[in-house]
Design a protein around this motif. Structure first.
Motif, short mmCIF file in Angstrom:
data_model
loop_
_atom_site.label_atom_id
_atom_site.label_comp_id
_atom_site.label_asym_id
_atom_site.label_seq_id
_atom_site.Cartn_x
_atom_site.Cartn_y
_atom_site.Cartn_z
N ILE A 109 0.76 -1.14 -0.11
CA ILE A 109 0.24 -0.20 0.04
C ILE A 109 0.71 1.38 -0.03
CG2 ILE A 109 -1.98 -1.08 1.07
CD1 ILE A 109 -0.92 0.33 3.72
N GLU A 110 2.31 1.03 0.30
CA GLU A 110 3.08 2.20 0.18
C GLU A 110 3.14 2.97 -1.38
OE1 GLU A 110 6.77 1.16 1.64
OE2 GLU A 110 6.08 0.73 3.50
N ASP A 111 2.40 2.06 -2.42
CA ASP A 111 2.71 2.45 -3.86
C ASP A 111 1.23 3.03 -4.09
OD1 ASP A 111 5.32 1.85 -4.09
OD2 ASP A 111 4.95 -0.34 -4.60
N CYS A 112 0.37 3.06 -3.13
CA CYS A 112 -0.96 3.68 -3.48
C CYS A 112 -1.11 4.93 -3.56
CB CYS A 112 -2.01 3.18 -2.45
SG CYS A 112 -2.51 1.31 -2.19
N PRO A 113 -1.86 5.72 -4.51
CA PRO A 113 -2.00 7.13 -4.36
C PRO A 113 -2.56 7.79 -3.21
CG PRO A 113 -3.76 6.17 -5.61
CD PRO A 113 -2.84 5.03 -5.38
N ARG A 114 -2.05 8.89 -2.90
CA ARG A 114 -2.70 9.31 -1.81
C ARG A 114 -4.23 9.65 -1.74
NH1 ARG A 114 -0.78 15.65 0.36
NH2 ARG A 114 -1.82 15.59 2.16
N GLY A 115 -4.67 9.15 -0.33
CA GLY A 115 -6.18 9.03 -0.06
C GLY A 115 -6.81 7.63 -0.48
N CYS A 116 -5.88 6.71 -1.04
CA CYS A 116 -6.46 5.72 -1.50
C CYS A 116 -7.02 4.77 -0.06
CB CYS A 116 -5.59 4.67 -1.95
SG CYS A 116 -5.95 2.86 -2.64
N THR A 117 -8.31 4.39 -0.34
CA THR A 117 -8.98 3.60 0.86
C THR A 117 -8.90 2.23 0.49
OG1 THR A 117 -11.15 3.47 -0.63
CG2 THR A 117 -10.69 5.43 1.23
N HIS A 118 -8.30 1.79 -0.66
CA HIS A 118 -7.77 0.27 -0.81
C HIS A 118 -8.93 -0.55 -0.97
CE1 HIS A 118 -4.11 2.05 0.88
NE2 HIS A 118 -4.52 2.08 2.01
N LEU A 119 -10.18 -0.02 -1.46
CA LEU A 119 -11.23 -0.98 -1.79
C LEU A 119 -11.33 -1.13 -3.20
CD1 LEU A 119 -14.08 1.32 0.01
CD2 LEU A 119 -13.00 -0.97 0.91
N GLY A 120 -10.37 -0.86 -3.81
CA GLY A 120 -10.31 -1.35 -5.29
C GLY A 120 -11.36 -0.50 -6.22
N PRO A 121 -11.44 -1.04 -7.64
CA PRO A 121 -12.16 -0.36 -8.38
C PRO A 121 -13.86 -0.61 -8.19
CG PRO A 121 -10.51 -1.55 -9.86
CD PRO A 121 -10.59 -1.84 -8.36
N PRO A 122 -14.60 0.47 -8.30
CA PRO A 122 -14.49 1.91 -8.93
C PRO A 122 -13.76 2.99 -8.15
CG PRO A 122 -16.70 1.52 -8.57
CD PRO A 122 -16.07 0.42 -8.23
N ALA A 123 -13.97 2.93 -6.77
CA ALA A 123 -13.57 3.59 -5.81
C ALA A 123 -12.05 3.88 -5.79
CB ALA A 123 -14.03 3.25 -4.24
N ASP A 124 -11.34 2.98 -6.21
CA ASP A 124 -9.76 3.15 -5.97
C ASP A 124 -9.31 2.66 -7.16
OD1 ASP A 124 -9.77 4.55 -3.45
OD2 ASP A 124 -10.48 2.86 -2.62
N PRO A 125 -9.50 3.11 -8.35
CA PRO A 125 -9.09 2.22 -9.64
C PRO A 125 -7.14 2.03 -9.77
CG PRO A 125 -9.31 4.48 -10.14
CD PRO A 125 -9.85 4.27 -8.77
N GLU A 126 -6.63 2.68 -8.80
CA GLU A 126 -5.08 2.54 -8.91
C GLU A 126 -4.68 1.96 -7.45
OE1 GLU A 126 -3.09 6.20 -10.05
OE2 GLU A 126 -4.69 6.64 -11.49
N CYS A 127 -5.53 1.36 -6.84
CA CYS A 127 -5.11 0.73 -5.61
C CYS A 127 -3.97 -0.48 -6.02
CB CYS A 127 -6.21 -0.13 -5.02
SG CYS A 127 -5.68 -0.74 -3.43
N ALA A 128 -2.74 -0.22 -5.18
CA ALA A 128 -1.68 -1.13 -5.40
C ALA A 128 -2.14 -2.79 -5.01
CB ALA A 128 -0.48 -0.72 -4.65
#
Length: 318
Positions: free
Chosen positions: A272-291
């Motif tokens: 998750i250190e590679d997730c964008p700022r503000g990522c909630t780690h729920l995945g698409p569609p909420a977090d399309p760039e979640c690591a």
């Protein structure tokens, strides 16, 4: 799976010079401004204490390690004073709901959280287990799923919902042997948490044969209350303690963030250190760039943990 140490809930309380003769003790009950304690963690040496004036409103809960002075004889109508509260190694917290900013400390220093759930009557809910696990991980406790009333639902697939979380699961209904349960409990401080009616008190009475008498002794502060209305620590015959807590209706998590949950899992925390700022780690569609979505070999595990994260967004009452 790695359990992250709990955050301290207070600064370390200094011992005044006149209290150098203070004795260590563990809090085993709380009632109306009085604390039941056992000297040196020995259940055979109970004392009743009040909070010293210099501690102000410092919260003191069951499981806290304290230092006491004064009359330590334990005789009826005697009263010691708590003059120091040690920094907690772990802490189980909850809020009334997910919008309540006020954190309530349930217990301190517990090593494990036994999440007690009945397989029937009342029916089990995954939401409660998920929320209790989140609180355990965030507070530094190791969660254990303890299933009761197996005789009423022997073919239940409920435990399978948590197969990808490396969660220890034990069966401790009235017809189940307690060997595995005792192996996990002996020598440790364990908090029992569950809804009313799930068989928690029945289990405690099996584990601590003289629980009724022990409750009367450690709750002999103020006018005393039954364990259904207050938390109380009971000594196991072969060592260790169980903290029986009142039945809960809801479990708010306003004090916990998604990163608190992920930090408990060593294999995912680094990703998750590679997730964008503000990522909630729920995945698409909420977090399309979640690591986490870049870990295809852990897809089932990520999906299971995301259920815990979803639990942060609801506060169902049971």
């Amino acid at each position: 799976m790695r359990v992250r140490p709990g955050r301290s809930s207070r600064p370390r309380t200094k011992t005044r010079p006149e209290h150098r003769d203070a004795r260590p003790a563990m809090v085993v009950s709380v009632d109306r401004g009085r604390w039941g304690c056992v000297l040196d963690g020995d259940p055979a040496r109970p004392v009743v204490a009040m909070r010293a004036r210099e501690l102000g409103r410092t919260p003191i809960v069951v499981g806290d390690e304290v230092e006491v002075v004064g009359d330590l004889s334990g005789r009826p109508d005697t009263l010691a004073r708590i003059v120091r509260v040690a920094e907690r190694r772990t802490v189980l917290r909850r809020t009334a709901d997910d919008t309540d900013p006020f954190e309530r400390v349930v217990v301190g220093n517990a090593e494990q959280l036994f999440i007690v759930v009945a397989l029937a009557d009342p029916p089990p809910r995954t939401g409660f287990v998920e929320r209790a696990m989140v609180a355990a991980f965030a507070g530094g406790l190791t969660p254990v799923l303890c299933l009761t009333k197996h005789d009423l639902a022997a073919d239940s697939q409920f435990a399978g919902d948590f197969a990808d979380l490396d969660l220890s699961i034990v069966y401790a209904g009235v017809d189940d042997a307690l060997d595995t349960t005792l192996e996990l409990l002996t020598g440790r401080l364990t908090c029992f948490l569950g809804h009313s009616g799930v068989g928690k008190s029945t289990l405690v009475n099996r584990l601590v044969p003289d629980a009724a008498r022990a409750v009367g002794e450690v709750s002999g502060v103020g006018k005393g209350k039954h364990t259904s209305t207050q938390s109380v620590a009971l000594a196991l015959p072969d060592g260790g303690w169980v903290i029986d807590t009142p039945g809960v209706r809801s479990f708010g998590l306003a004090h916990i963030t998604p990163d608190d949950v992920l930090a408990a899992f060593t294999d995912l925390a680094a990703a998750i250190e590679d997730c964008p700022r503000g990522c909630t780690h729920l995945g698409p569609p909420a977090d399309p760039e979640c690591a986490l979505d870049e870990l295809p070999d852990k897809a089932r595990r990520v999906a299971a943990i995301r259920l815990l994260l979803v639990a942060l967004n609801s506060n169902e009452s049971w």
